[in-house]
Design an enzyme around this catalytic site. Structure first.
Site, PDB file in Angstrom:
ATOM      1  N   LYS A   1       0.734  -1.217   0.092  1.00 18.54           N
ATOM      2  CA  LYS A   1       0.060   0.041   0.036  1.00 18.54           C
ATOM      3  C   LYS A   1       0.738   1.283  -0.010  1.00 18.54           C
ATOM      4  O   LYS A   1       0.234   2.450  -0.294  1.00 18.54           O
ATOM      5  CB  LYS A   1      -0.889  -0.205   1.167  1.00 18.54           C
ATOM      6  CG  LYS A   1      -1.835   1.140   1.502  1.00 18.54           C
ATOM      7  CD  LYS A   1      -2.605   0.922   3.004  1.00 18.54           C
ATOM      8  CE  LYS A   1      -2.862   2.044   3.570  1.00 18.54           C
ATOM      9  NZ  LYS A   1      -3.640   1.909   4.858  1.00 18.54           N
TER      10      LYS A   1
ATOM     11  N   ALA B   1       1.970  -4.935   7.088  1.00 15.65           N
ATOM     12  CA  ALA B   1       1.569  -4.895   8.546  1.00 15.65           C
ATOM     13  C   ALA B   1       1.838  -3.387   8.906  1.00 15.65           C
ATOM     14  O   ALA B   1       2.708  -2.804   8.400  1.00 15.65           O
ATOM     15  CB  ALA B   1       2.214  -5.853   9.490  1.00 15.65           C
TER      16      ALA B   1
ATOM     17  N   THR C   1       5.512 -12.419  14.490  1.00 14.42           N
ATOM     18  CA  THR C   1       6.555 -11.817  15.719  1.00 14.42           C
ATOM     19  C   THR C   1       6.533 -12.467  16.859  1.00 14.42           C
ATOM     20  O   THR C   1       5.666 -13.419  17.275  1.00 14.42           O
ATOM     21  CB  THR C   1       6.247 -10.428  16.013  1.00 14.42           C
ATOM     22  OG1 THR C   1       7.044 -10.060  17.136  1.00 14.42           O
ATOM     23  CG2 THR C   1       4.756 -10.240  16.323  1.00 14.42           C
ATOM     24  N   ASP C   2       7.555 -12.741  17.631  1.00 14.61           N
ATOM     25  CA  ASP C   2       7.880 -13.420  18.843  1.00 14.61           C
ATOM     26  C   ASP C   2       7.143 -12.511  19.941  1.00 14.61           C
ATOM     27  O   ASP C   2       6.949 -12.988  21.052  1.00 14.61           O
ATOM     28  CB  ASP C   2       9.199 -13.606  19.498  1.00 14.61           C
ATOM     29  CG  ASP C   2      10.019 -12.360  19.633  1.00 14.61           C
ATOM     30  OD1 ASP C   2       9.798 -11.157  19.247  1.00 14.61           O
ATOM     31  OD2 ASP C   2      11.303 -12.392  19.857  1.00 14.61           O
ATOM     32  N   GLU C   3       6.697 -11.361  19.674  1.00 19.77           N
ATOM     33  CA  GLU C   3       6.019 -10.402  20.499  1.00 19.77           C
ATOM     34  C   GLU C   3       4.722 -11.109  21.185  1.00 19.77           C
ATOM     35  O   GLU C   3       3.894 -10.748  22.099  1.00 19.77           O
ATOM     36  CB  GLU C   3       6.017  -8.979  20.209  1.00 19.77           C
ATOM     37  CG  GLU C   3       7.364  -8.354  19.733  1.00 19.77           C
ATOM     38  CD  GLU C   3       7.397  -6.944  19.573  1.00 19.77           C
ATOM     39  OE1 GLU C   3       6.570  -6.099  20.123  1.00 19.77           O
ATOM     40  OE2 GLU C   3       8.251  -6.388  19.050  1.00 19.77           O
TER      41      GLU C   3
ATOM     42  N   LYS D   1      -1.002  -8.748  15.996  1.00 22.69           N
ATOM     43  CA  LYS D   1      -0.344  -9.994  15.200  1.00 22.69           C
ATOM     44  C   LYS D   1      -0.861 -11.185  15.713  1.00 22.69           C
ATOM     45  O   LYS D   1      -1.154 -12.327  15.034  1.00 22.69           O
ATOM     46  CB  LYS D   1       1.080  -9.718  15.556  1.00 22.69           C
ATOM     47  CG  LYS D   1       1.610  -8.701  14.675  1.00 22.69           C
ATOM     48  CD  LYS D   1       1.726  -8.580  13.084  1.00 22.69           C
ATOM     49  CE  LYS D   1       2.421  -9.719  12.539  1.00 22.69           C
ATOM     50  NZ  LYS D   1       2.518  -9.451  11.168  1.00 22.69           N
TER      51      LYS D   1
ATOM     52  N   TYR E   1       0.114  -3.684  19.139  1.00 20.75           N
ATOM     53  CA  TYR E   1       0.561  -4.279  17.956  1.00 20.75           C
ATOM     54  C   TYR E   1       0.861  -5.550  18.209  1.00 20.75           C
ATOM     55  O   TYR E   1      -0.069  -6.417  17.431  1.00 20.75           O
ATOM     56  CB  TYR E   1       2.110  -3.778  17.888  1.00 20.75           C
ATOM     57  CG  TYR E   1       3.209  -4.382  17.221  1.00 20.75           C
ATOM     58  CD1 TYR E   1       2.763  -4.753  15.628  1.00 20.75           C
ATOM     59  CD2 TYR E   1       4.108  -5.423  17.519  1.00 20.75           C
ATOM     60  CE1 TYR E   1       3.556  -5.526  14.915  1.00 20.75           C
ATOM     61  CE2 TYR E   1       4.926  -6.212  16.786  1.00 20.75           C
ATOM     62  CZ  TYR E   1       4.754  -6.117  15.380  1.00 20.75           C
ATOM     63  OH  TYR E   1       5.367  -7.044  14.711  1.00 20.75           O
TER      64      TYR E   1
ATOM     65  N   VAL F   1      17.493   6.284  25.456  1.00 16.56           N
ATOM     66  CA  VAL F   1      17.226   5.015  25.898  1.00 16.56           C
ATOM     67  C   VAL F   1      15.808   4.647  26.821  1.00 16.56           C
ATOM     68  O   VAL F   1      15.851   5.501  28.028  1.00 16.56           O
ATOM     69  CB  VAL F   1      18.401   4.280  26.466  1.00 16.56           C
ATOM     70  CG1 VAL F   1      18.162   2.824  27.274  1.00 16.56           C
ATOM     71  CG2 VAL F   1      19.613   4.111  25.564  1.00 16.56           C
TER      72      VAL F   1
ATOM     73  N   PRO G   1       4.935   2.393  28.055  1.00 16.02           N
ATOM     74  CA  PRO G   1       4.010   1.734  28.703  1.00 16.02           C
ATOM     75  C   PRO G   1       3.823   0.195  28.476  1.00 16.02           C
ATOM     76  O   PRO G   1       3.763  -0.162  27.325  1.00 16.02           O
ATOM     77  CB  PRO G   1       2.545   2.327  28.206  1.00 16.02           C
ATOM     78  CG  PRO G   1       3.125   3.494  27.704  1.00 16.02           C
ATOM     79  CD  PRO G   1       4.527   3.386  26.998  1.00 16.02           C
ATOM     80  N   GLY G   2       3.824  -0.487  29.300  1.00 12.79           N
ATOM     81  CA  GLY G   2       3.593  -2.100  29.093  1.00 12.79           C
ATOM     82  C   GLY G   2       5.124  -2.619  28.245  1.00 12.79           C
ATOM     83  O   GLY G   2       4.931  -3.679  27.667  1.00 12.79           O
TER      84      GLY G   2
HETATM   85  N1  LIG Z   1      10.780  -5.688  12.242  1.00 14.24           N
HETATM   86  C1  LIG Z   1      10.755  -6.762  13.085  1.00 14.24           C
HETATM   87  O1  LIG Z   1      11.785  -6.636  13.770  1.00 14.24           O
HETATM   88  C2  LIG Z   1      10.118  -7.860  13.058  1.00 14.24           C
HETATM   89  C3  LIG Z   1      10.275  -9.118  13.802  1.00 14.24           C
HETATM   90  C4  LIG Z   1       9.389 -10.135  13.365  1.00 14.24           C
HETATM   91  C5  LIG Z   1       8.406  -9.953  12.806  1.00 14.24           C
HETATM   92  N2  LIG Z   1       7.961  -8.807  12.189  1.00 14.24           N
HETATM   93  C6  LIG Z   1       6.840  -8.975  11.187  1.00 14.24           C
HETATM   94  O2  LIG Z   1       7.323  -8.794   9.700  1.00 14.24           O
HETATM   95  C7  LIG Z   1       6.424  -8.076   9.051  1.00 14.24           C
HETATM   96  C8  LIG Z   1       7.279  -6.926   8.404  1.00 14.24           C
HETATM   97  O3  LIG Z   1       7.999  -6.047   9.408  1.00 14.24           O
HETATM   98  P1  LIG Z   1       8.723  -5.053   8.958  1.00 14.24           P
HETATM   99  O4  LIG Z   1       9.497  -4.440   9.921  1.00 14.24           O
HETATM  100  O5  LIG Z   1       9.392  -5.202   7.438  1.00 14.24           O
HETATM  101  O6  LIG Z   1       7.600  -3.750   8.713  1.00 14.24           O
HETATM  102  P2  LIG Z   1       7.716  -2.239   7.977  1.00 14.24           P
HETATM  103  O7  LIG Z   1       6.611  -1.563   8.749  1.00 14.24           O
HETATM  104  O8  LIG Z   1       8.921  -2.006   7.776  1.00 14.24           O
HETATM  105  O9  LIG Z   1       6.697  -2.701   6.551  1.00 14.24           O
HETATM  106  C9  LIG Z   1       5.601  -3.020   6.574  1.00 14.24           C
HETATM  107  C10 LIG Z   1       5.266  -2.836   5.024  1.00 14.24           C
HETATM  108  O10 LIG Z   1       3.874  -3.333   4.867  1.00 14.24           O
HETATM  109  C11 LIG Z   1       2.988  -2.016   4.168  1.00 14.24           C
HETATM  110  N3  LIG Z   1       1.706  -2.202   4.478  1.00 14.24           N
HETATM  111  C12 LIG Z   1       1.078  -1.862   5.733  1.00 14.24           C
HETATM  112  N4  LIG Z   1      -0.183  -1.718   5.480  1.00 14.24           N
HETATM  113  C13 LIG Z   1      -0.437  -2.171   4.354  1.00 14.24           C
HETATM  114  C14 LIG Z   1      -1.622  -2.798   3.807  1.00 14.24           C
HETATM  115  N5  LIG Z   1      -2.869  -2.459   4.325  1.00 14.24           N
HETATM  116  N6  LIG Z   1      -1.496  -3.291   2.688  1.00 14.24           N
HETATM  117  C15 LIG Z   1      -0.616  -3.308   2.136  1.00 14.24           C
HETATM  118  N7  LIG Z   1       0.596  -3.004   2.283  1.00 14.24           N
HETATM  119  C16 LIG Z   1       0.500  -2.602   3.609  1.00 14.24           C
HETATM  120  C17 LIG Z   1       3.980  -0.864   4.281  1.00 14.24           C
HETATM  121  O11 LIG Z   1       3.701   0.060   3.289  1.00 14.24           O
HETATM  122  C18 LIG Z   1       5.319  -1.402   4.488  1.00 14.24           C
HETATM  123  O12 LIG Z   1       5.942  -1.504   3.317  1.00 14.24           O
HETATM  124  C19 LIG Z   1       5.681  -7.800   9.923  1.00 14.24           C
HETATM  125  O13 LIG Z   1       4.334  -8.597   9.739  1.00 14.24           O
HETATM  126  C20 LIG Z   1       5.860  -7.555  11.083  1.00 14.24           C
HETATM  127  O14 LIG Z   1       4.770  -7.756  12.262  1.00 14.24           O
HETATM  128  C21 LIG Z   1       8.685  -7.933  12.031  1.00 14.24           C
END
Ligand SMILES: NC(=O)c1ccc[n+]([C@@H]2O[C@H](COP(=O)([O-])OP(=O)(O)OC[C@H]3O[C@@H](n4cnc5c(N)ncnc54)[C@H](O)[C@@H]3O)[C@@H](O)[C@H]2O)c1
Length: 355
Positions: free
Chosen positions: A38, A87, A138-140, A167, A163, A219, A295-296
């Site tokens: 998006k 996401a 995610t592990d969260e 997830k 968040y 921090v 928070p949390g």
């Molecule tokens: N970053 C981390 O450390 C981490 C760790 C574990 C899992 N994850 C998971 O991995 C995935 C990617 O994380 P990231 O860090 O690359 O996120 P990010 O925020 O960098 O990228 C998310 C991407 O999704 C797109 N997006 C958001 N809403 C959308 C929608 N409604 N339709 C289409 N596209 C959309 C955004 O434009 C963006 O390009 C997520 O699902 C996140 O929960 C992230």
């Protein structure tokens, strides 16, 4: 000949991890990649150098919450797999504005599951057998650990932030679409990622950019919260491994056994910057300041990735020392990438205090 003649939908392919997945698929496999994104504030097509014009790559600007438009993409491209990374991903933003997280992470996952199911049901038995829907999580979702123990695939879900709750909800939907409708789904739960092309709001790039500018390094709390860090390119190879060889209905934890307190992470960045970009102003550790906690704020995350290692033979290639050095070097060498984000108006203002 990995993924030869396969078309893979990567949602969120312009984000941090999604772009690493797209780069990996185009560089290391024969897959045709359709990047469905998006383009929110977190997206950046500059994170995909060389993708445009590559005959194996297509970009579709599309929200995953819009079923009718998604359906047209499934009909047009007839994908063999979906990797769902789209996401909202920033915990602090979820505290101030949870609505977008509910929308994309829950409704969006529901919508793409429905469209994937509709598509899957039209396939020949052979194609149906080979089809996969890999949901990236995610592990969260597991909540917070005490000082001992690790998250495994059987740890109970206990999300603590908007968040992680969104997830967790999406993970449950994916599981239900497998159990109820037989859609061949898989889920991965990964620890914190870091590496090139990371949006400057996240801890590691934030500290690199602030440290380079000689500005305060905020921090949260006492800095003792622990995260388990994985280099993003290792996450990308884990995901294609699970897509290729994971058991349908399976969940896989992904992590690199690199636990560090937030303070240790920031101190490491300070020391690397002092080495790579020395100044006359003194050691950058002097810039560290402690600010109001989130928070949390979960105390500790730590992943047991032994199932993925044992069953599918995946191994992380980077440890924290090698990965963080590469990352700091990348931010020094690729200033135009992150300066363009700052110039677009991203101000690194503190969010997520919960007021
Ligand atoms: N970053 C981390 O450390 C981490 C760790 C574990 C899992 N994850 C998971 O991995 C995935 C990617 O994380 P990231 O860090 O690359 O996120 P990010 O925020 O960098 O990228 C998310 C991407 O999704 C797109 N997006 C958001 N809403 C959308 C929608 N409604 N339709 C289409 N596209 C959309 C955004 O434009 C963006 O390009 C997520 O699902 C996140 O929960 C992230």
């Amino acid at each position: 000949m990995r993924f030869k003649n396969s078309t893979i939908f990567v949602t969120g392919g312009a984000g941090f991890i999604g772009s690493a997945v797209v780069r990996h698929l185009l560089r290391d496999t024969h897959a045709r990649v359709v990047n469905i994104d998006k383009l929110t504030y977190a997206a950046n097509l500059e994170s995909l150098p060389g993708a445009e014009g590559n005959p194996h790559y297509q970009f579709e600007k599309q929200c995953i919450c819009e079923g009718a438009s998604l359906r047209k993409l499934f009909e047009k491209y007839q994908p063999d797999a979906v990797m769902n990374l789209a996401a909202e991903s920033h915990v602090d933003r979820s505290i101030d504005g949870p609505g977008e997280f509910i929308q994309t992470n829950i409704i969006g996952t529901f919508t793409i599951l429905q469209e994937a199911l509709r598509h899957w049901r039209t396939l020949s038995p052979e194609k149906r057998h080979a089809f996969r829907f890999l949901h990236i999580s995610t592990d969260e979702v597991f909540g917070s650990l005490g000082d001992e123990g690790f998250f495994t695939e059987t740890t109970a879900y206990a999300p603590n932030s908007p968040y992680s709750a969104s997830k967790a909800s999406s993970d449950h939907l994916v599981r239900a679409w497998r159990e109820t409708y037989d859609l061949p789904t898989l889920v991965t739960n990964c620890s914190n990622n870091y590496g090139p092309y990371h949006f400057p709001e996240k801890l590691i790039p934030h500290m690199i950019i602030k440290g380079l500018a000689g500005e305060a390094l905020p921090v949260y709390g006492d800095g003792k919260n622990i995260r388990d860090w994985l280099y993003v390119e290792d996450h990308a190879t884990a995901l294609t491994t699970v897509l290729e060889r994971g058991s349908i209905g399976g969940t896989y934890n992904v992590g690199g056994r690199n636990e560090r307190t937030n303070l240790q992470v920031v101190e490491t960045i300070c020391d690397l910057l002092d080495d790579m970009a020395p100044t006359d102003d003194g050691a950058r550790r002097r810039l560290i300041s402690f600010v109001t906690d989130r928070p949390g704020h979960d105390h500790r995350y730590a992943i047991d990735a032994s199932k993925l290692e044992r069953e599918l033979g995946w191994r992380a290639q980077e440890n924290f020392e090698s990965g963080i050095e590469k990352t700091v070097r990348w931010y020094l060498d690729q200033k135009p990438w992150w300066k363009a984000i700052l110039e677009r108006g991203y101000t690194a203002k503190r969010v997520g205090i919960g007021q």
